[in-house]
Scaffold this active site. Sequence first.
Site, short mmCIF file in Angstrom:
data_model
loop_
_atom_site.label_atom_id
_atom_site.label_comp_id
_atom_site.label_asym_id
_atom_site.label_seq_id
_atom_site.Cartn_x
_atom_site.Cartn_y
_atom_site.Cartn_z
CD GLN A 19 0.19 2.24 4.82
OE1 GLN A 19 -0.81 2.82 5.37
NE2 GLN A 19 0.48 2.72 3.46
CG PHE A 20 1.86 1.11 10.33
CD1 PHE A 20 3.00 1.79 11.07
CD2 PHE A 20 1.36 1.98 9.42
CE1 PHE A 20 3.21 3.23 10.83
CE2 PHE A 20 1.58 3.33 9.12
CZ PHE A 20 2.68 3.93 9.94
CG ASP A 21 3.18 -2.41 14.16
OD1 ASP A 21 2.30 -2.27 14.43
OD2 ASP A 21 4.34 -1.72 14.23
N GLY A 22 0.29 -3.70 12.80
CA GLY A 22 -0.80 -4.10 13.43
C GLY A 22 -1.57 -4.56 12.04
CG HIS A 31 -0.39 2.87 13.37
ND1 HIS A 31 -1.67 2.69 13.40
CD2 HIS A 31 -0.25 3.27 12.02
CE1 HIS A 31 -2.35 3.15 12.34
NE2 HIS A 31 -1.37 3.62 11.13
CD GLU A 40 -2.27 -1.70 2.45
OE1 GLU A 40 -2.03 -0.78 3.48
OE2 GLU A 40 -3.13 -2.74 2.45
CE1 TYR A 54 -0.71 -9.01 14.86
CE2 TYR A 54 -2.37 -7.41 15.64
CZ TYR A 54 -1.13 -7.89 15.76
OH TYR A 54 -0.28 -7.66 16.67
CG LEU A 62 -6.59 0.08 2.11
CD1 LEU A 62 -7.37 1.02 2.47
CD2 LEU A 62 -6.03 -0.98 3.48
CB ALA A 63 -6.58 -6.04 0.01
CD GLU A 64 -3.88 -4.65 5.09
OE1 GLU A 64 -4.80 -5.02 5.16
OE2 GLU A 64 -3.54 -3.36 5.14
C1 LIG Z 1 -6.08 -2.86 7.73
C2 LIG Z 1 -5.41 -1.43 7.56
N1 LIG Z 1 -4.37 -1.64 6.60
C3 LIG Z 1 -3.69 -0.37 6.40
C4 LIG Z 1 -4.02 0.74 7.15
C5 LIG Z 1 -3.08 2.09 6.89
N2 LIG Z 1 -4.18 3.08 6.15
C6 LIG Z 1 -4.51 3.97 6.95
S1 LIG Z 1 -5.98 4.92 6.41
C7 LIG Z 1 -5.71 4.18 4.79
C8 LIG Z 1 -6.53 4.49 3.71
C9 LIG Z 1 -7.70 4.34 3.99
O1 LIG Z 1 -8.48 4.67 2.67
P1 LIG Z 1 -10.09 4.99 2.56
O2 LIG Z 1 -10.73 3.67 2.88
O3 LIG Z 1 -10.37 5.45 1.14
O4 LIG Z 1 -10.25 6.18 3.48
P2 LIG Z 1 -9.85 7.68 3.80
O5 LIG Z 1 -8.67 7.80 4.42
O6 LIG Z 1 -9.89 8.10 2.17
O7 LIG Z 1 -10.99 8.12 4.53
C10 LIG Z 1 -4.48 3.06 4.89
C11 LIG Z 1 -4.18 2.23 4.22
C12 LIG Z 1 -4.86 0.74 8.24
N3 LIG Z 1 -5.24 1.71 8.84
N4 LIG Z 1 -5.45 -0.50 8.46
#
Ligand SMILES: Cc1ncc(C[n+]2csc(CCOP(=O)(O)OP(=O)(O)O)c2C)c(N)n1
Lengths: 325, 325, 361, 361
Positions: B79-82, B126, B26, B85, B55-57
Amino acid sequence: MTMVQAIGAALHDAMEADDRVVVFGEDVGRQGGVFRVTDGLRSTFGKQRCFDTPLAESAIVGAAVGMAIRGFRPVPEIQFDGFTYPAFDQIVTHLAKYRSRTRGLVNMPVTLRVPSFGGIGSPEHHSESTETYWAHTAGLKVVVPSTPSDAYSLLRDSIELDDPVVFLEPKRRYWAREDVERGKRTEPIGKAAVRRAGDTVTVVTYGGLVVTALEAAAVAHDEHGWDLEIIDLRSLVPLDFDTVAASVVKTGRCVVLHEGPRTLGMGAELAARVQEELFWNLEAPVLRATGFDTPYPPARLESIWLPGVDRLLDTVERSLTYDHA
Amino acid sequence: MTMVQAIGAALHDAMEADDRVVVFGEDVGRQGGVFRVTDGLRSTFGKQRCFDTPLAESAIVGAAVGMAIRGFRPVPEIQFDGFTYPAFDQIVTHLAKYRSRTRGLVNMPVTLRVPSFGGIGSPEHHSESTETYWAHTAGLKVVVPSTPSDAYSLLRDSIELDDPVVFLEPKRRYWAREDVERGKRTEPIGKAAVRRAGDTVTVVTYGGLVVTALEAAAVAHDEHGWDLEIIDLRSLVPLDFDTVAASVVKTGRCVVLHEGPRTLGMGAELAARVQEELFWNLEAPVLRATGFDTPYPPARLESIWLPGVDRLLDTVERSLTYDHA
Amino acid sequence: MADLLIQGINLEPRQLLAPDGTTTPTAGLDLTALHDRLPAMYETMVATRELDEEFVNLQRQGQLALFPSCRGQEAAQVGCASALRDTDWLFPQYRELGAFLVRGIDPGGIGLAWRGTWHGGVGFIERCVGPISIAIGTHALHAVGAAMASTWLADGGVTVAFIGDGATSEGDVHEALNLAAVNQAPCIFYVQNNGWAISTPLTDQYRAPSLAHKAIGYGMPGVRVDGNDVAACYLVVAEAAERARRGAGPTLIEAVTYRLGPHTTSDDPTRYRSDEEVDAWEALDPIDRCRAYLLGSGLWDDSLEERARATAAALRTSLRDAVFDAPDGSVAELFDHVFVEPTPVLVAQRAELLAELGREV
Amino acid sequence: MADLLIQGINLEPRQLLAPDGTTTPTAGLDLTALHDRLPAMYETMVATRELDEEFVNLQRQGQLALFPSCRGQEAAQVGCASALRDTDWLFPQYRELGAFLVRGIDPGGIGLAWRGTWHGGVGFIERCVGPISIAIGTHALHAVGAAMASTWLADGGVTVAFIGDGATSEGDVHEALNLAAVNQAPCIFYVQNNGWAISTPLTDQYRAPSLAHKAIGYGMPGVRVDGNDVAACYLVVAEAAERARRGAGPTLIEAVTYRLGPHTTSDDPTRYRSDEEVDAWEALDPIDRCRAYLLGSGLWDDSLEERARATAAALRTSLRDAVFDAPDGSVAELFDHVFVEPTPVLVAQRAELLAELGREV
Ligand SMILES: Cc1ncc(C[n+]2csc(CCOP(=O)(O)OP(=O)(O)O)c2C)c(N)n1
Ligand SMILES: Cc1ncc(C[n+]2csc(CCOP(=O)(O)OP(=O)(O)O)c2C)c(N)n1
Ligand SMILES: [Mg+2]
Ligand SMILES: [Mg+2]
């Protein structure tokens, strides 16, 4: 009553006692579960309180979290140990943390039932020891019954508890029989049971291996004159360290028996705790009789891979003959 | 060079050395990663070799498994440790087991990079210490660098290795600087480093806390005249137990320092191993200076929750003053 | 417009208010029915915008660790939340300040999440709102479970999951949509498609004609709405809620909007998007549009703007008061909330830490 | 039929052969082009059916721990796999015996998986087939990764993920469909909708008009095909493969079929489904249908049946020979395959176990 029946009875009685208890998962409704644990619940309580879900473990746990927020007491089933992994994020990120995140306002009275561990010749992913993953995760209680009456009682307790419980059912004891007095509670969660008293070596174990330990104790007694003290932990979180400590103070020797991989298995934590707190009581190091650091083997190899009476007795012997080499 | 730059350089050099190396995750492409680790890779190597994923780990790891089957050497980032999962199932069920399942025919040369651990005031999820989950899972190597030059070298080694590696990058050391000679390898994976020699107490640690241990050692020396031996494990699997053992034989005392929850943290395994193998060498139990069995705290509380110089020195002192209470 | 109807779902977002504040001649929807509600929504949008700015300020002043601004998404959030009852449950992602204000959540409680005082924030649950949920997509399943519970409780409740465009890629969101559909749960999946998931554009996130089209694969209605049109957002959600309440099941709504600010205060959007793109969306500002309509339709009166500014000012003050140099909270609490009763290990560790802190003093 | 066209996807599965073996007058597809291939497919279907029975026998005799029969799904599997090149990668779930035989995987190697000798089976990878994958849905992502690799290698390869109706509910399958679509990966998602996921019927699994409809939400073509019609399955997959090879991206195919046997040898389907339902599908047997067409179209000759039976007999023998009382394999191997080089811990544990076993002897 078999353990399967005892668990079914506990579910039935819990659902009868509290209509906020709902049971769901893959094939738990129509079919009564692949092990028939939930047999009859759907016809007795209706399909709102016992229902089949789509094939989606994260959904099963995630929905349980949502139901708990709204006051229900969900008792979801994950069909087999290895299929908790797709739900790992919901378990670790939410089930375990929701109470903290809401500063104690929202409890998670969810009991996640998981037919667990190996020993019955299952295919891949059906014999996993998952307890380390849960016991290391702050916020989860981890309960592992070893007898039908404990399975009944611990499950009722778990369902009544306002904390999330991962309830690991040892499949290889599913068909073990015992007289179970319905409604009767054994010791509460957090209390270990001394299944056999002895003063030669303390053996700490849980779940399906309690029987193995008792068998080994009989052999040890008959063939070697050793009196093993067998402790059944019953719950890994909370851990009844007092019972373990009392035994080790008496025996001076401790062996931990579990079937999951050795590295970071429960044996690691118990060894660490015992030597931390009972250093001068030990006559030998805490030793571990366990599974190995490989993937769980195919069915035909499991009996030699799993720790059995021999591996336990070898380890006990190492403890007894340990000296300043 | 900062650790961020060292990791970026290692990725660059690995991609240049072998065109089967692909980097994805990501925001690693256009943006160069939220920490800028992958900055410039997309423009240098093209968007086929460094690309953004949805956005799909689970997809990130699962696709890496598929690419490895077809001969690529994927270096995905979570992107981060958590957020490992949601990918837990792919990591544990497939990444760790694919080689076994195919009877050694298919290697998994996948290096899963994960910005990890706490200490930089991040929001929830995080700052997780995930190493127990991976180190307990048979089939994964677990590498944790503590310096920029090690980060460079260990990452190059990991990418060249035919086994899956979970590569945990201590975020709090991301901006640490060191002269890094590009192309130069430090010690290989599986070899611990003695970061400071001493004979009073052995301190075993890894990642971001190596610096904490060194700071504590300086204080211990100046204020108490204790000479701590500081061991940086560098990899948790394989574990360089020989280096730990040699030190404990010398000091007779051992403290493990890590920031994740204590129960079943690496301290448990190290304590178990040390007492198993060096029982008569120990003058005191192996002790643990760690995080606590709570969810990781909010940013404002992390500095008191995390094990720092004080907690470590307290623990060292407990080790030194331990007696037959 | 017919060519915009792809597989029965209209790619042209439903709209009542055109960007210039005139009425869009669509679908015969009656806007006057909304007239008594629009001023309050306007007020909340203004308050959201201003409070959002205060959050950003406080972050710049080092009072907050981080903040994800919702600038540009006020209509999508306020319109949606305003169409619901106070007892309907909302499960937010993290950017839903507008919805939080509709619910009357104390700004300070929101601020404590971003200051790093307490994960998830304070004061949400009491308002039937889930805590701030950073693990993307996961809370969608909580919404479905809560919605199923509503059915069982027969409380007539509707549950809304707020989801980002990025979040739709997560497995959990799929499982949530499917579970809700199979159980005909009274649940609304409200996707704010704001164009970006951090630096990832829509083209790298999905290939469907629209996010609303995903509804087809779950057998539920899907609808696109202009997310910068507070009236359209309100009505589309009201319709979905009505359907859910009468047992007709879930709806997937895609509110097409834009994140005008950076992803969070740590983000530098110039690395991945053009000023032109941002400018084009600035011109579609949801607050301006609502004001223009109010002016044009005779609903405006200057006291409205005054009231809005006063509300906003009060909220800003209340936020500042709550978070500025706010105390860090007690570490003991961390141990106390893990379980209903702490385990022996937690009791011991708590004592250990308190002793350590005591010694430090 | 027009009312079966829901959102552009035809609910009526594509069919070339009617249940009675006559040609369905559909879509102008030319069946004669398939004439040189149909006899071989028939032969493989018969072999699949018979070998499947042998597996069940061996399980009853205690030689196998478990077996999931594919009875009834032969056309769906053989038709699909026959339309591909031997170098195209297949990622099966566990029930794809027909596809395994098309690939020439040794029955013994399959049997070793179900005997419990080696997880995943033996001899799959060498034929560009993934190991038997029991963790539902997970392998769909491997297929996408492999397909992306094909693009990079420019090898013209197509990758197929076999997925059950139940599997479509898993998050991983969603993530796989989406990732494939976004990358236009040369991947085919081949859903065998066999009516059941163990005891769970379709109504508890999804609410979409069909599983093919899920394609819309990913922006890829979706098609339903009669899974008991080997010719239709072949052609639909051939079309999707052609599209994938020329870079036009993935396809979702739903082959509508039925699991005539129990879920596995451990399952008792009378607990959850009616005999009538099973009987209705028995009447649609895919092998009978193919034979009827071959007879009616002059393609039949008795040597074909003989050849088919002979092939089947040889496969049965080869399976029995390989698994009957087969040795258990070496526990040392378990340690040797964990990593390329065993870690010190594994070396020690391996020695420990061998010592334990030695002592037992
Ligand atoms: C499971 C997970 N993966 C990665 C992240 C890191 N992350 C935080 S916000 C984000 C983007 C989210 O995009 P969207 O769903 O479009 O929401 P927006 O921020 O645009 O409101 C990512 C990749 C996370 N918080 N949770
Ligand atoms: C992740 C996971 N969850 C649960 C199971 C248990 N299980 C095995 S097969 C099956 C049903 C699969 O149904 P479907 O995908 O329709 O395939 P079919 O068996 O009908 O071929 C289930 C639930 C599993 N193997 N993996
Ligand atoms: Mg977005
Ligand atoms: Mg099925």
